[in-house]
Design a protein around this motif. Structure first.
Motif, PDB file in Angstrom:
ATOM      1  N   ARG A   1      24.756  -2.081  68.012  1.00 46.95           N
ATOM      2  CA  ARG A   1      23.466  -1.478  68.328  1.00 46.95           C
ATOM      3  C   ARG A   1      23.566   0.040  68.468  1.00 46.95           C
ATOM      4  NH1 ARG A   1      20.157  -5.374  71.014  1.00 46.95           N
ATOM      5  NH2 ARG A   1      18.705  -3.672  71.495  1.00 46.95           N
TER       6      ARG A   1
ATOM      7  N   LEU B   1      22.041   4.404  71.042  1.00 43.28           N
ATOM      8  CA  LEU B   1      21.720   3.342  71.984  1.00 43.28           C
ATOM      9  C   LEU B   1      21.114   3.966  73.231  1.00 43.28           C
ATOM     10  CD1 LEU B   1      21.946   0.304  72.726  1.00 43.28           C
ATOM     11  CD2 LEU B   1      24.171   0.833  73.746  1.00 43.28           C
ATOM     12  N   LYS B   2      19.946   3.481  73.615  1.00 49.48           N
ATOM     13  CA  LYS B   2      19.247   4.023  74.776  1.00 49.48           C
ATOM     14  C   LYS B   2      19.516   3.140  75.996  1.00 49.48           C
ATOM     15  CE  LYS B   2      17.524   6.915  71.853  1.00 49.48           C
ATOM     16  NZ  LYS B   2      18.134   8.255  71.726  1.00 49.48           N
TER      17      LYS B   2
ATOM     18  N   ARG C   1      17.481   2.033  78.099  1.00 50.49           N
ATOM     19  CA  ARG C   1      16.491   0.966  78.235  1.00 50.49           C
ATOM     20  C   ARG C   1      16.824  -0.243  77.365  1.00 50.49           C
ATOM     21  NH1 ARG C   1      13.912   5.002  75.271  1.00 50.49           N
ATOM     22  NH2 ARG C   1      13.378   4.422  73.109  1.00 50.49           N
ATOM     23  N   GLU C   2      17.710  -0.063  76.365  1.00 53.06           N
ATOM     24  CA  GLU C   2      18.084  -1.165  75.479  1.00 53.06           C
ATOM     25  C   GLU C   2      19.268  -1.969  76.005  1.00 53.06           C
ATOM     26  OE1 GLU C   2      16.823   0.846  71.204  1.00 53.06           O
ATOM     27  OE2 GLU C   2      18.863   1.124  71.952  1.00 53.06           O
TER      28      GLU C   2
ATOM     29  N   SER D   1      18.758  -5.884  76.743  1.00 48.31           N
ATOM     30  CA  SER D   1      18.820  -6.823  75.616  1.00 48.31           C
ATOM     31  C   SER D   1      20.237  -6.955  75.075  1.00 48.31           C
ATOM     32  CB  SER D   1      17.876  -6.365  74.497  1.00 48.31           C
ATOM     33  OG  SER D   1      18.277  -5.097  73.986  1.00 48.31           O
TER      34      SER D   1
END
Length: 435
Positions: A72, A269-270, A272-273, A276
């Motif tokens: 990701r 990649l943030k 907030r991710e 997930s």
């Protein structure tokens, strides 16, 4: 009667579509609960607890998490850019890039389907646009993906090491050369059949110029950017064999490094991710580990009923020639790999087959690679064929056309399998350096 009930229940549930972990646990439960003269049902719970009580198994969820973060976090695109710089200028260059990038990513993720998804999403559309047949692009991606279970860190090799009580460090070393050989074999096949599968797209400019612009990462500056991704295997393997940390601790280091590179360096990649990412890796890890603990009870019953000894005696009665016995085992494992998930197969068949090959003088580390390679080929053969289904989804091609296109690569796999099986020096050269 016990053997018939155990395997009969397991096979019936598999064909009914039940998860493999449920198949293993329920088959053991039926035998312990309903057949006379079998151990108490508490053996199921005790065996499951003991099967999960293993420090090396901690490496599995950590490596899965590291692979998810890297996938990701934009590492796959940068790995493709680095691979292109190395081999993209050759004839069939993008085919070579596909294979080399898959090998690089395999050394990060340890998962075959994850390698196909990550590299395929970058390479298959690009190869098609530049004139490669879509089915060919999907086939070479699916084939190259199986290096993910050979080149360390390899989750199946970790499972084998735990099941067979072998050094995971040595198994990691043993998988490196076979993984490289398979990659070179795919490149050779691609070079031989490229004329039938590549028509240059003149409207898109030259193959190399267009690829330089559009493979999701600029060629300029790749050393500064891709090096952060490519150095991960060096950190993991160098730390293990340098005595800095164990394979399990290396998995933790990989997670920390992957988070740092993805969040701070690349910033693809943030924060907030992350939820997930953790959820996906948790689901994958849970699937694997539940299978491990359920298979512990299954394997315990096999041992108590002396099934491995009986199978060993039966095979040795057929022949005591190591060449013939290994050939029979290869055929059996190839068939098993077509119908059964790799990790479950390793847990079930290692206690059965390992005594046989040890009786013939085969090193357990060498046999671990033989077993892993055999079962890895199952990723590219129907009906299970996880790599095939991932590649069909990414490339949007029919399964029939993909199976036809992958046949030359399957032939290469079988040739490399024979090399790995009958030339132990190929597998054992690097582990022997530790002795």
């Amino acid at each position: 009667m016990v053997s018939f009930t155990l395997f009969g229940t397991f096979i019936l549930l598999v064909f009914l579509g039940a998860p493999v972990a449920i198949c293993l646990g329920f088959a053991s439960l039926v035998v312990l609960e309903y057949l006379p003269h079998t151990p108490n049902i508490t053996l199921l719970a005790k065996s499951a607890v003991m099967g999960g009580n293993s420090f090396p198994l901690v490496a599995i969820p950590l490596f899965v998490l590291a692979g998810e973060v890297m996938q990701r976090g934009g590492l796959s695109a940068r790995i493709v850019g680095a691979a292109y710089t190395l081999v993209g200028h050759f004839k069939a260059g993008l085919a070579y890039v596909n294979v080399l990038a898959s090998m690089f990513f395999a050394a990060i993720s340890g998962s075959s389907p994850a390698t196909v998804a990550a590299i395929g999403s970058n390479m298959i559309p690009e190869m098609e646009r530049l004139g490669y047949r879509r089915s060919f692009s999907a086939a070479i991606t699916a084939a190259a993906g199986i290096t993910g279970v050979m080149i360390p860190p390899s989750i199946p090799l970790i499972i084998y090491g735990v099941t067979a009580n072998q050094s995971i460090g040595k198994l990691f070393l043993a998988g490196i050369v076979p993984g490289i050989l398979f990659g070179l074999g795919y490149m050779l096949v691609a070079r031989c059949i490229i004329s039938k599968n590549f028509t240059p797209n003149t409207h898109e400019g030259s193959q190399l110029d267009r690829a330089t612009k559009d493979v999701n990462i600029k060629r300029s500056g790749w050393r500064q950017h891709s090096l952060w991704a490519l150095i991960i295997p060096v950190i993991i393997l160098g730390g293990i064999y340098g005595g800095v940390f164990t394979p399990t601790e290396a998995a933790g280091v990989a997670v920390v490094y992957a988070l740092f590179v993805s969040l701070i360096v690349y910033r693809d990649l943030k924060f907030r991710e992350l939820g997930s990412v953790f959820l996906n890796s948790g689901l994958t890890s849970a699937t694997v580990l539940v299978m491990v603990v359920m298979a512990a009870s299954f394997g315990r019953l096999l041992t108590l009923e002396r099934i491995p000894v009986e199978v060993a005696d039966m095979i040795i009665q057929l022949s005591d020639n190591p060449i013939i016995v290994l050939l029979l085992i290869n055929i059996m494992l190839l068939i098993v790999g077509m119908f059964m998930e790799t990790i479950a197969s390793i847990i079930i068949f290692t206690p059965i087959l390992l005594p046989i090959v040890q009786h013939l003088g085969v090193d357990p580390v060498h046999f671990g690679v033989i077993m892993t390679v055999n079962l890895a080929i199952g990723f590219c053969t129907p009906p299970l064929g996880a790599n095939l289904f991932v590649a069909t989804g990414v490339a949007e091609v029919s399964l029939e056309s993909l199976v036809k296109a992958i046949l030359p690569f399957l032939l290469s796999m079988f040739v490399m399998l024979m090399v790995v099986t009958y030339l132990p020096q190929v597998t054992m050269f690097l582990p022997s350096l530790l002795n």
